[in-house]
Design a protein around this motif. Structure first.
Motif, mmCIF file in Angstrom:
data_model
loop_
_atom_site.group_PDB
_atom_site.id
_atom_site.type_symbol
_atom_site.label_atom_id
_atom_site.label_comp_id
_atom_site.label_asym_id
_atom_site.label_seq_id
_atom_site.Cartn_x
_atom_site.Cartn_y
_atom_site.Cartn_z
ATOM 1 N N GLN A 115 -10.219 -2.224 -3.765
ATOM 2 C CA GLN A 115 -9.828 -0.911 -3.786
ATOM 3 C C GLN A 115 -10.166 -0.258 -5.014
ATOM 4 O OE1 GLN A 115 -5.925 0.329 -2.503
ATOM 5 N NE2 GLN A 115 -5.645 -1.631 -1.391
ATOM 6 N N GLY A 150 -1.008 0.961 4.922
ATOM 7 C CA GLY A 150 -2.042 2.040 4.820
ATOM 8 C C GLY A 150 -2.145 3.137 5.949
ATOM 9 N N SER A 180 -3.625 4.618 -10.186
ATOM 10 C CA SER A 180 -3.993 3.935 -8.812
ATOM 11 C C SER A 180 -5.446 3.816 -8.845
ATOM 12 C CB SER A 180 -3.466 5.121 -7.823
ATOM 13 O OG SER A 180 -4.281 6.440 -8.237
ATOM 14 N N MET A 213 -12.660 1.127 -1.842
ATOM 15 C CA MET A 213 -12.499 1.041 -0.704
ATOM 16 C C MET A 213 -11.013 1.700 -0.537
ATOM 17 S SD MET A 213 -13.817 -2.437 0.796
ATOM 18 C CE MET A 213 -15.682 -3.103 0.786
ATOM 19 N N SER A 214 -10.715 2.336 0.448
ATOM 20 C CA SER A 214 -9.547 2.674 0.953
ATOM 21 C C SER A 214 -8.644 1.489 1.348
ATOM 22 C CB SER A 214 -9.373 3.788 2.122
ATOM 23 O OG SER A 214 -9.743 3.155 3.257
ATOM 24 N N PRO A 215 -7.125 1.788 1.277
ATOM 25 C CA PRO A 215 -6.102 0.597 1.722
ATOM 26 C C PRO A 215 -6.738 0.121 3.119
ATOM 27 C CG PRO A 215 -4.922 2.347 0.567
ATOM 28 C CD PRO A 215 -6.402 2.951 0.569
ATOM 29 N N ASP A 221 -0.654 7.097 5.956
ATOM 30 C CA ASP A 221 -1.635 8.090 6.151
ATOM 31 C C ASP A 221 -1.497 8.915 7.457
ATOM 32 O OD1 ASP A 221 -2.839 7.210 3.686
ATOM 33 O OD2 ASP A 221 -4.330 6.173 4.744
ATOM 34 N N ASP A 252 -7.391 5.659 -6.879
ATOM 35 C CA ASP A 252 -8.077 7.067 -7.011
ATOM 36 C C ASP A 252 -8.165 7.541 -8.511
ATOM 37 O OD1 ASP A 252 -8.458 7.197 -4.404
ATOM 38 O OD2 ASP A 252 -6.514 8.017 -4.083
ATOM 39 N N ALA A 267 -9.559 0.336 4.686
ATOM 40 C CA ALA A 267 -10.733 -0.329 4.505
ATOM 41 C C ALA A 267 -10.812 -1.839 3.901
ATOM 42 C CB ALA A 267 -11.893 0.398 3.792
ATOM 43 N N SER A 268 -10.008 -1.879 2.785
ATOM 44 C CA SER A 268 -9.911 -3.356 2.107
ATOM 45 C C SER A 268 -9.106 -4.091 2.893
ATOM 46 C CB SER A 268 -9.068 -3.056 0.886
ATOM 47 O OG SER A 268 -7.745 -2.563 1.106
ATOM 48 N N THR A 286 0.794 -1.156 0.097
ATOM 49 C CA THR A 286 0.112 -0.024 -0.002
ATOM 50 C C THR A 286 0.500 1.288 0.071
ATOM 51 O OG1 THR A 286 -0.332 -0.438 2.451
ATOM 52 C CG2 THR A 286 -2.026 -1.075 1.152
#
Length: 533
Positions: free
Chosen positions: A300, A162, A453, A305-307, A166, A455, A309-310, A39
């Motif tokens: 993702q 992740g 990516s 989903m975010s890293p 972050d 996003d 959340a995945s 990630t």
């Protein structure tokens, strides 16, 4: 021929738990290090540059880990389990510091390659030490804990990566630093509690065998990791690497037959249990790493989903793996029967591949979680039991080579799964997207059809974005469908395994060469404790 200077120590349950704690911490750090970087890769590339070298950051450690696994088993026979395990920890720590301090992609890739050497030693020798300390009959319960750690670490890595990326004040470099404290603690725990007898062995190293075995694995890994990315499958590089791998494989067979102390003794391949366990482990590795690497991409890219959340969505896999790994280990210890677990496990693995291939763009989280849990159940029932079965059929003199050999084939399967599934995904995605665009009469945006990516994918304009998500889902369907026949092959391998009674004493063995089919029955538990330095 090895001879013991003193009798093998018998450990109390408390001492075994202390040793197990050290092994589990080492395994945790090793497995997290292989997956935590995933990630963080987009951030690393943004900081250091080198987009064209991105695949090497992930492949370098996997390559050296797989190629070095058999060597660690042999080195532990020569220099001792404890020294080699601590050496692997030291290599891992120094390489992790180097990776975190890297100033360019070349330095990072080199550090990751060295890190893989340490991980290869930790993953192989943890099982070897467990085999030395615990009799086969009692090994199931402890092996179950090791299997659970393996699953937790593999899935927790992306989630941890992740979170670190972050978090303000940390950054991607802490993806490498975070594992160092646990590795240092594991080093100190092993130093304090592990006591094994000094063993006199032939100290000659099989250099020709080491070169041919690792060279063949390295060439194959390079082909699978870079084929379809750095060079076309139909290219000079493909054929050259394939030929090199085949020639070195043939040479390794010749080398191991001539060597007085081979790294992978030829007699291992006369042991039916070892061969079948190795085949099944190869298949499990393909399915496991394939599922764990490409399922987050679905979560993702397709589900948005975010890293983090995945990573949370893979918790059912961790829970399923933990429950079945520890539960099956306890049952094996109480009953001495083990074959039913890998048989059922491969059924669950094959079923999970079928279920995952049915996922689509609007699949619910409940369905995804259930499918992932099935995979976890299958892996938990299978991985550690296969190593236990191979160890139980091996003589003490070849225990390290047997354990390292099974681990080698599982790691090789993982590398093959990641590379092969990646090639299938890329080819199918391009074909599906091209067909979908033609059918819908949609043209590509100005940025082209190259996907970036998650996003960036979700920032694409409609209707092109919808076509991309649908095409990606169909491509993943092909990936998981390929996992079904692989699981069937593994199922057939474990079905052919002969369920040898688990030995009650680590000092007894199946036969003079470790390839007998009639281990002695379980011996009564002994109470003396391990002492000495």
């Amino acid at each position: 021929m090895a001879t013991h200077d003193q009798a093998r120590p018998v450990y109390t349950h408390r001492q075994i738990l202390e040793i197990l704690a050290g092994l589990m911490m080492a395994m945790l750090t090793a497995m997290i290090s292989t997956s935590v970087v995933g990630t963080a890769l987009p951030t690393i590339v943004g900081d250091l540059g080198g987009q064209d070298q991105l695949s090497w950051v992930a492949s370098a450690s996997l390559l050296t880990m797989t190629a070095s696994t058999p060597l660690w088993g042999k080195l532990s026979d020569i220099f001792g389990r404890k020294l080699m395990f601590q050496s692997a920890l030291l290599i891992f720590v120094l390489a992790s510091i180097g990776a975190g301090m890297s100033q360019n992609m070349a330095e990072l890739i080199a550090a990751r390659a060295v890190q893989g050497l340490g991980v290869g030693g930790l993953s192989a020798l943890a099982q070897v030490i467990l085999g030395d300390v615990v009799p086969p009959r009692e090994r199931g319960r402890y092996a179950g804990y090791m299997g659970a750690v393996f699953g937790v670490a593999t899935v927790a890595g992306p989630l941890l990566g992740g979170f670190i990326v972050d978090t303000d004040g940390l950054g991607w470099r802490w993806c490498f630093y975070v594992c160092i404290p646990l590795a240092v603690i594991a080093f100190l725990v092993i130093q304090k509690v592990l006591t094994l007898p000094r063993v006199k062995r032939d100290t000659r190293i099989d250099l020709f065998g080491a070169f041919t075995i690792t060279g063949s694995a390295t060439a194959l890994m390079l082909l699978l990791s870079l084929g379809g990315q750095e060079f076309d499958w139909h290219s000079t590089w493909t054929y050259a690497l394939g030929a090199i791998s085949a020639v070195l494989l043939a040479a390794s067979i010749f080398a191991e037959r001539l060597a007085s102390e081979p790294i992978l003794p030829p007699r291992l391949f006369r042991n039916r249990t070892f061969v079948l366990a190795a085949i099944a482990s190869l298949c499990v590795g393909i399915a496991m790493f394939g599922g764990m690497i490409y399922l987050p991409q679905y979560l993702q890219i397709v589900k948005g989903m975010s890293p983090a959340a995945s990573g949370l969505m893979t918790l059912p896999l961790v829970i399923g793996m933990f429950v079945t790994s520890t539960g099956s280990g306890q049952i094996v210890t109480r009953t001495g029967r083990w074959k039913i677990f890998p048989v059922l496990g491969l059924v669950f693995v094959g079923g999970s591949m079928l279920l995952l291939s049915q996922l689509h763009t609007d699949s619910s989280k409940l369905v995804i979680g259930a499918d992932v849990a099935v995979l976890g159940v299958g892996l938990g029932l299978t991985m550690q039991i296969l190593i236990l079965a191979a160890q139980n059929a091996a003589a003490p003199a070849v225990l390290a080579a047997t354990t390292a050999g099974v681990s080698f084939f599982r790691n090789l399967g993982g590398a093959m799964g990641v590379a092969a599934f990646g090639a299938i995904l890329t080819n199918r995605l391009n074909a599906e997207l091209k067909d979908a665009m033609a059918s819908a009469h949609v043209t590509a945006p100005a940025s082209g059809t190259t996907l970036g990516s998650p996003d960036q994918v979700h920032a694409l304009p409609e209707p092109f974005k919808g076509l991309v998500l649908e095409s990606f889902t169909k491509a993943l369907e092909s990936v998981f469908m390929v996992g079904i026949p692989i699981a069937i092959l593994g199922f057939l391998a474990v079905l052919l395994l002969k369920e040898l009674p688990l030995r009650g004493s680590a000092a007894k063995h199946a036969g003079p060469d470790g390839d007998g089919d009639l281990p002695e029955p379980a011996a009564p538990a002994r109470t003396p404790t391990a002492t000495g330095g």
